[in-house]
Design an enzyme around this catalytic site. Structure first.
Site, PDB file in Angstrom:
ATOM      1  N   SER A 136       0.875  -1.183   0.000  1.00  9.29           N
ATOM      2  CA  SER A 136       0.000   0.000   0.000  1.00  9.29           C
ATOM      3  C   SER A 136       0.909   1.229   0.000  1.00  9.29           C
ATOM      4  O   SER A 136       2.090   1.126   0.369  1.00  9.29           O
ATOM      5  CB  SER A 136      -0.834   0.009   1.282  1.00  9.29           C
ATOM      6  OG  SER A 136      -1.411   1.279   1.504  1.00  9.29           O
ATOM      7  N   TYR A 182      -2.165  -0.617  10.433  1.00 12.22           N
ATOM      8  CA  TYR A 182      -2.172  -0.887   8.988  1.00 12.22           C
ATOM      9  C   TYR A 182      -0.840  -0.495   8.349  1.00 12.22           C
ATOM     10  O   TYR A 182      -0.238  -1.267   7.600  1.00 12.22           O
ATOM     11  CB  TYR A 182      -3.332  -0.125   8.345  1.00 12.22           C
ATOM     12  CG  TYR A 182      -3.547  -0.426   6.881  1.00 12.22           C
ATOM     13  CD1 TYR A 182      -4.207  -1.593   6.488  1.00 12.22           C
ATOM     14  CD2 TYR A 182      -3.111   0.442   5.888  1.00 12.22           C
ATOM     15  CE1 TYR A 182      -4.416  -1.874   5.147  1.00 12.22           C
ATOM     16  CE2 TYR A 182      -3.319   0.169   4.552  1.00 12.22           C
ATOM     17  CZ  TYR A 182      -3.974  -0.993   4.186  1.00 12.22           C
ATOM     18  OH  TYR A 182      -4.177  -1.266   2.854  1.00 12.22           O
TER      19      TYR A 182
HETATM   20  N1  LIG Z   1      -8.846  -0.316  -1.026  1.00  9.04           N
HETATM   21  C1  LIG Z   1      -7.723   0.392  -0.981  1.00  9.04           C
HETATM   22  O1  LIG Z   1      -7.718   1.624  -1.128  1.00  9.04           O
HETATM   23  C2  LIG Z   1      -6.411  -0.316  -0.754  1.00  9.04           C
HETATM   24  C3  LIG Z   1      -5.247   0.436  -0.808  1.00  9.04           C
HETATM   25  C4  LIG Z   1      -4.028  -0.200  -0.593  1.00  9.04           C
HETATM   26  C5  LIG Z   1      -3.992  -1.560  -0.347  1.00  9.04           C
HETATM   27  N2  LIG Z   1      -5.155  -2.274  -0.299  1.00  9.04           N
HETATM   28  C6  LIG Z   1      -5.050  -3.696  -0.005  1.00  9.04           C
HETATM   29  O2  LIG Z   1      -5.756  -4.476  -0.950  1.00  9.04           O
HETATM   30  C7  LIG Z   1      -6.123  -5.719  -0.339  1.00  9.04           C
HETATM   31  C8  LIG Z   1      -7.586  -5.997  -0.572  1.00  9.04           C
HETATM   32  O3  LIG Z   1      -8.354  -4.992  -0.011  1.00  9.04           O
HETATM   33  P1  LIG Z   1      -9.717  -4.451  -0.612  1.00  9.04           P
HETATM   34  O4  LIG Z   1      -9.660  -3.000  -0.536  1.00  9.04           O
HETATM   35  O5  LIG Z   1     -10.014  -5.124  -1.937  1.00  9.04           O
HETATM   36  O6  LIG Z   1     -10.720  -4.913   0.519  1.00  9.04           O
HETATM   37  P2  LIG Z   1     -11.859  -5.979   0.561  1.00  9.04           P
HETATM   38  O7  LIG Z   1     -12.387  -5.924   1.946  1.00  9.04           O
HETATM   39  O8  LIG Z   1     -12.807  -5.801  -0.578  1.00  9.04           O
HETATM   40  O9  LIG Z   1     -11.091  -7.366   0.335  1.00  9.04           O
HETATM   41  C9  LIG Z   1     -10.350  -8.003   1.318  1.00  9.04           C
HETATM   42  C10 LIG Z   1     -10.695  -9.489   1.290  1.00  9.04           C
HETATM   43  O10 LIG Z   1      -9.793 -10.164   2.153  1.00  9.04           O
HETATM   44  C11 LIG Z   1     -10.530 -11.142   2.896  1.00  9.04           C
HETATM   45  N3  LIG Z   1      -9.864 -11.406   4.149  1.00  9.04           N
HETATM   46  C12 LIG Z   1      -9.653 -10.538   5.174  1.00  9.04           C
HETATM   47  N4  LIG Z   1      -9.042 -11.153   6.192  1.00  9.04           N
HETATM   48  C13 LIG Z   1      -8.837 -12.440   5.795  1.00  9.04           C
HETATM   49  C14 LIG Z   1      -8.260 -13.575   6.419  1.00  9.04           C
HETATM   50  N5  LIG Z   1      -7.780 -13.524   7.670  1.00  9.04           N
HETATM   51  N6  LIG Z   1      -8.215 -14.745   5.748  1.00  9.04           N
HETATM   52  C15 LIG Z   1      -8.724 -14.823   4.485  1.00  9.04           C
HETATM   53  N7  LIG Z   1      -9.296 -13.785   3.856  1.00  9.04           N
HETATM   54  C16 LIG Z   1      -9.357 -12.617   4.503  1.00  9.04           C
HETATM   55  C17 LIG Z   1     -11.892 -10.484   3.109  1.00  9.04           C
HETATM   56  O11 LIG Z   1     -12.900 -11.444   3.398  1.00  9.04           O
HETATM   57  C18 LIG Z   1     -12.113  -9.760   1.792  1.00  9.04           C
HETATM   58  O12 LIG Z   1     -12.825 -10.555   0.857  1.00  9.04           O
HETATM   59  C19 LIG Z   1      -5.722  -5.594   1.139  1.00  9.04           C
HETATM   60  O13 LIG Z   1      -4.464  -6.204   1.345  1.00  9.04           O
HETATM   61  C20 LIG Z   1      -5.633  -4.101   1.327  1.00  9.04           C
HETATM   62  O14 LIG Z   1      -4.821  -3.740   2.413  1.00  9.04           O
HETATM   63  C21 LIG Z   1      -6.360  -1.691  -0.487  1.00  9.04           C
END
Ligand SMILES: NC(=O)c1ccc[n+]([C@@H]2O[C@H](COP(=O)([O-])OP(=O)(O)OC[C@H]3O[C@@H](n4cnc5c(N)ncnc54)[C@H](O)[C@@H]3O)[C@@H](O)[C@H]2O)c1
Length: 258
Positions: free
Chosen positions: A150, A163
């Site tokens: 991130s 985070y």
């Molecule tokens: N959305 C943003 O702006 C952003 C920015 C930087 C990084 N990210 C990263 O992208 C990734 C996905 O995030 P997103 O925004 O798509 O969110 P999201 O909530 O849509 O997806 C995250 C998924 O991970 C699953 N998950 C969480 N904990 C888990 C566990 N212990 N075991 C198995 N599955 C698990 C959840 O059920 C969910 O389906 C993450 O690593 C997040 O930190 C997101």
């Protein structure tokens, strides 16, 4: 790189791509993209229902797809799942190590149990997944791991003490694994998304003040969509990235320029 390789840069016909967090907004978009380019998919998410739709879409495309509803912080479940994937698919070629979560609070109010939870999933779970996938990749003579970091890996955003610590850890995890496994043909890189419209950010971005504050810091003037990330993951998973390891590719609309 020879002509043949250039012609097949973005094809994963018959390859096995493992994606954690596959039921989420970005994870399901990535799964769809890899299936489009011929891959078979092993989907992992703690929420079984979240994978139903994307699993059906991939199967309808004629690819093999299996869903594993596990918590990536549970070591035994991770080991058993990776063993099953190896057995069912015959290889573990690419790991998109993507599952993550966030709890936003000022540091002085941050609950230790929440801190442990965020670190446990974002860093501990990612380590377990990478270690188990890495073992199979080393055995089979190569593979590619792409961890989701991130912009918070390199910025001290407020209310993100756990985070940001976890994502900074992901950056270092990426480098150490890349260093140790380069000799085995296993490339380990990370993608660093900026702000993307997903379940994880929907409450934050629904708030007008936060939304405006974030927008003003993005030179491209818009929040990203999950589809904005696809090219970076495909690139790092492709032969085009064979000589790249230990890097973070930021996809952030220019957020980190200043
Ligand atoms: N959305 C943003 O702006 C952003 C920015 C930087 C990084 N990210 C990263 O992208 C990734 C996905 O995030 P997103 O925004 O798509 O969110 P999201 O909530 O849509 O997806 C995250 C998924 O991970 C699953 N998950 C969480 N904990 C888990 C566990 N212990 N075991 C198995 N599955 C698990 C959840 O059920 C969910 O389906 C993450 O690593 C997040 O930190 C997101």
């Amino acid at each position: 790189m020879n002509e043949l390789t250039i012609g097949h840069l973005f094809e994963w016909n018959g390859k096995t791509v493992v994606i954690t967090g596959a039921g989420g907004s970005i994870g399901s978009t990535l799964a769809h993209a890899f299936a489009y380019y011929g891959a078979n998919l092993a989907l992992i998410d703690k929420n079984a229902a979240s994978m139903e739709n994307i699993s059906r879409v991939i199967t309808d495309m004629g690819r093999t797809c299996r869903s594993y509803a596990i918590d990536i912080t549970k070591e035994t479940d991770v080991k058993e799942t990776m063993a099953d994937i190896q057995q069912q698919f015959g290889s573990v070629d690419i790991l998109i190590n993507h599952a993550g979560m966030n709890i936003r609070q000022p540091a002085v109010e941050y609950d230790k149990a929440d801190f442990d939870k965020v670190l446990g999933v974002n860093l501990g779970g990612m380590f377990l997944m990478a270690r188990e996938a890495g073992r199979y990749m080393i055995e089979q003579g190569g593979g590619k791991i792409i961890n989701t970091a991130s912009v918070s890996a390199v910025r001290g955003h407020k209310r993100q003490v756990a985070y940001a610590s976890s994502k900074g850890g992901v950056a270092q995890l990426t480098k150490v694994l890349a260093h140790e496994w380069a000799q085995y043909g296993v490339n380990v890189n990370a993608v660093g998304p900026g702000y993307i419209y997903t379940n994880q950010t929907k409450d934050l971005l629904a708030d007008d003040v936060s939304h405006q504050f974030i927008l003003e810091k993005i030179p491209m003037g818009r929040i990203g969509e999950p589809s904005d990330l696809v090219g970076a993951y495909l690139f790092l998973a492709s032969p085009a990235a064979d000589y790249i390891t230990g890097q973070i590719l930021f996809v952030d609309g220019g957020r980190l320029i200043d």
